[in-house]
Design an enzyme around this catalytic site. Structure first.
Site, PDB file in Angstrom:
ATOM      1  N   LYS A 189      27.280  68.826  29.529  1.00 67.41           N
ATOM      2  CA  LYS A 189      28.010  69.737  30.407  1.00 67.41           C
ATOM      3  C   LYS A 189      29.494  69.426  30.304  1.00 67.41           C
ATOM      4  O   LYS A 189      30.048  68.624  31.062  1.00 67.41           O
ATOM      5  CB  LYS A 189      27.527  69.612  31.848  1.00 67.41           C
ATOM      6  CG  LYS A 189      27.973  70.799  32.731  1.00 67.41           C
ATOM      7  CD  LYS A 189      27.397  72.095  32.222  1.00 67.41           C
ATOM      8  CE  LYS A 189      27.841  73.292  33.037  1.00 67.41           C
ATOM      9  NZ  LYS A 189      27.375  74.558  32.465  1.00 67.41           N
ATOM     10  N   SER A 382      24.657  79.162  31.199  1.00 69.09           N
ATOM     11  CA  SER A 382      24.763  78.498  32.496  1.00 69.09           C
ATOM     12  C   SER A 382      24.307  79.465  33.594  1.00 69.09           C
ATOM     13  O   SER A 382      23.158  79.861  33.619  1.00 69.09           O
ATOM     14  CB  SER A 382      26.183  77.979  32.720  1.00 69.09           C
ATOM     15  OG  SER A 382      26.161  76.880  33.600  1.00 69.09           O
TER      16      SER A 382
END
Length: 585
Positions: A189, A382
């Site tokens: 991430k 996402s």
């Protein structure tokens, strides 16, 4: 005095009558403008596709031109373009397509949709000609579908390979004494890396190398197939930077000829069946969209819901996915018995995790009562994947950027900046230890940091659970392919995040099969506003302001302003969002 009042009221009455008549005329004009007669496209027409035009998910209309009945400046949506090209295939008035291929403002997934439509069009044996003065790689990706590609003799073809450059802010924040307090879940991430590092982390470099390599390989494969040249040769041309001039592009068979604009126009005249001295009947996409019926008709309805932009709470702006608006739309089509299936077109890098959860819930509920099929655009990553994972079936293009299943939160500590750089201090009173949390005026305590990290971890677990349930996978397996990692559509199908590679049309066809519909018509959401609604809307005023700012500061500077605004929106709100604004050269 009596005469005065008599004259006054007579004048007032005349003014009221005039206002009513004028209002009626304006209303009639607006009504006629919103229901214009179809323009005549004439004969021997050539449909023009300018790749430097960005085709959004839904059509963008020029409000002023529409009012006066001129649709030429309107920009159809990408699905409209695909359907129009298919319509032109069987339209005797259209002799061929002219692709203007200087640059390409569209992403890889949108470009794939255009490529597929052009390849289908060529089955009609009508011509497709592409021309560019200086042809970018992204434009070449679409242009190589043409029968002939021409380049300006003094121009060239960009052939350098792909690259991605990322902006890192840690050095600047250090100088300003701003401490980014970052909380994240998922080793890939990388959304917070610009605040934590001065260069890419090893995991981020690995994932970026893989997905960028996938896009580049797809580009080479399609070019090799179109130009009858092997991929190894094309790869070597980029590695040696062999394409320096237009003559180099011709020498290595990337183009079919070197011509100036007039030479290309002469060929288009000949191919369209007109005399050399005649005028070419160029047809803009906006005009063609207004002139022909390119949408299918039927008794049953399939709802196409376009979700494009960042995911935010509330109503959101014109280019955002506001949770309030999309929850309302999804609920409306779920409860509409005339809607037999839903196609959810997602083109989003993500955003607010809470807003994503609200939209996910409505997709989940809709799937219980009717088929729901997701079609992924350039991005469905996402939060964009969060709102997609509950669907019955998920389609992506090979070049779609998806995955990035992870969460982060950012709270800046600006105490040093305020105190040392500005001489500003803060003080106050609170009735409980955490009453002012979160705040940028002081550093977080260790207890507060634990709270925030626990919140991020909890959201990450929920995100993985949503994906595991939707994809019918074990949560441990989802964790192994999550971690915030970005995947292309082509790889996502191998790991189970995507069901099939295909276009939006493929997704619509799938929805029709699942609903067992032999005929159908599509209904698109968000619904198109009337001209009067558009003129009075906040989004229209915002759009006009945007145009003014872009004109004043320039396109690149405007993008930096947008990024700064988006950065401000990240602060304090847990995000399921892609790492960066990805721009591939």
């Amino acid at each position: 005095m009596r005469t005065f009042f008599k004259t006054f009221f007579a004048a007032l009455l005349a003014l009221i009558v005039f206002a009513l008549v004028a209002g009626g005329i304006i209303l009639a004009l607006i009504t006629s403008a919103t229901q214009p007669s179809k323009p005549d496209i004439g004969e021997n027409g050539i449909l023009v596709i300018d790749l430097s035009t960005e085709f959004h998910e839904q059509a963008k209309e020029n409000t002023v031109n529409t009012f006066f009945g001129d649709p030429s400046a309107d920009i159809p949506g990408i699905y409209d373009m695909v359907r129009m090209i298919r319509c032109a295939k069987n339209d005797a008035s259209v002799k061929g397509i002219y692709v203007k291929a200087n640059d390409n403002a569209n992403g890889f997934a949108a470009s794939e949709e255009l490529r597929n439509a052009l390849l289908n069009f060529k089955q009609s044996k009508k011509f497709v000609i592409a021309y560019g003065e200086a042809i970018s790689q992204r434009a070449y990706y679409v242009a190589n579908t043409a029968d002939k590609i021409y380049c300006n003799p003094m121009g060239g073809v960009e052939w350098d390979g792909f690259s991605v450059n990322l902006l890192f802010l840690k050095g600047l924040l250090d100088k300003l004494e701003i401490e980014p307090q970052v909380f994240y879940a998922g080793k890939f991430k990388s959304a917070t890396e610009p605040f934590r590092y001065t260069k890419m982390s090893d995991p981020n470099r690995l994932q970026t190398s893989i997905w960028l390599g996938d896009l580049y390989n797809g580009f080479l494969v399609q070019a090799a197939k179109a130009r009858n040249v092997d991929t190894a040769t094309l790869h070597q041309l980029a590695n040696t930077d062999a394409i320096q001039t237009a003559n180099d592009a011709l020498k290595y068979h990337l183009v079919d000829g070197l011509r100036y604009d007039d030479g290309v126009k002469d060929e288009l005249l000949r191919l369209s069946g007109k005399k050399k001295s005649g005028d070419i009947n160029f047809i803009t996409p906006g005009k063609y969209a207004a002139a022909v019926d390119f949408k299918v008709g039927g008794d049953n309805k399939i709802a196409i819901i376009y979700a494009a932009g960042d995911i935010v709470s509330g109503k959101g702006g014109e280019d955002q996915i506001g949770s309030d608006n999309f929850v309302k739309i999804l609920r409306k089509v779920r409860l509409d018995d005339d809607v037999k299936a839903i196609v959810f077109r997602v083109n989003s890098p993500g955003g607010s995790s809470l807003a994503s959860e609200a939209i996910w819930r409505e997709v989940f509920l809709a799937r219980k009562v009717k088929p729901v099929v997701v079609s992924m655009g350039d991005y469905a990553a996402s939060g964009g994947y969060y709102i997609s994972c509950a669907a019955d079936s998920v389609f992506a293009n090979p070049g779609t950027i998806t995955g990035s299943i992870g969460v982060f939160s950012l709270i800046p500590n600006m105490q040093g900046f305020f105190n040392d750089k500005l001489g500003v201090t803060f003080d106050g009173v609170k009735t409980a230890p955490f009453a002012d949390m979160p705040t940028a005026s002081r550093p977080l305590t260790e207890t507060e940091k634990k709270f925030l990290q626990a919140s991020v971890d909890s959201i990450y677990y929920t995100f993985k659970k949503r994906v595991a349930d939707g994809r019918k996978k074990n949560i441990d397996y989802i964790d192994s392919i999550a971690q915030g990692r970005v995947w292309t559509g082509e790889r996502a199908i191998n790991i189970g995040l995507v069901d099939k590679l295909g276009t939006l049309q493929n997704a619509v066809d799938c929805a029709a099969r699942m609903a067992k519909l032999s005929s159908y018509r599509t209904k698109e959401y968000p619904e198109k506003k009337t001209l009067l609604q558009e003129l009075m809307s906040e989004s229209y005023n915002s759009s006009e302001k945007t145009k003014a700012v872009k004109k004043e500061v320039g396109e690149k500077q405007y993008k930096l302003l947008v990024q700064a605004k988006k950065l401000q929106e990240l602060i304090g709100i847990p995000q399921t969002k892609l790492p960066f604004e990805i721009e591939i050269k």
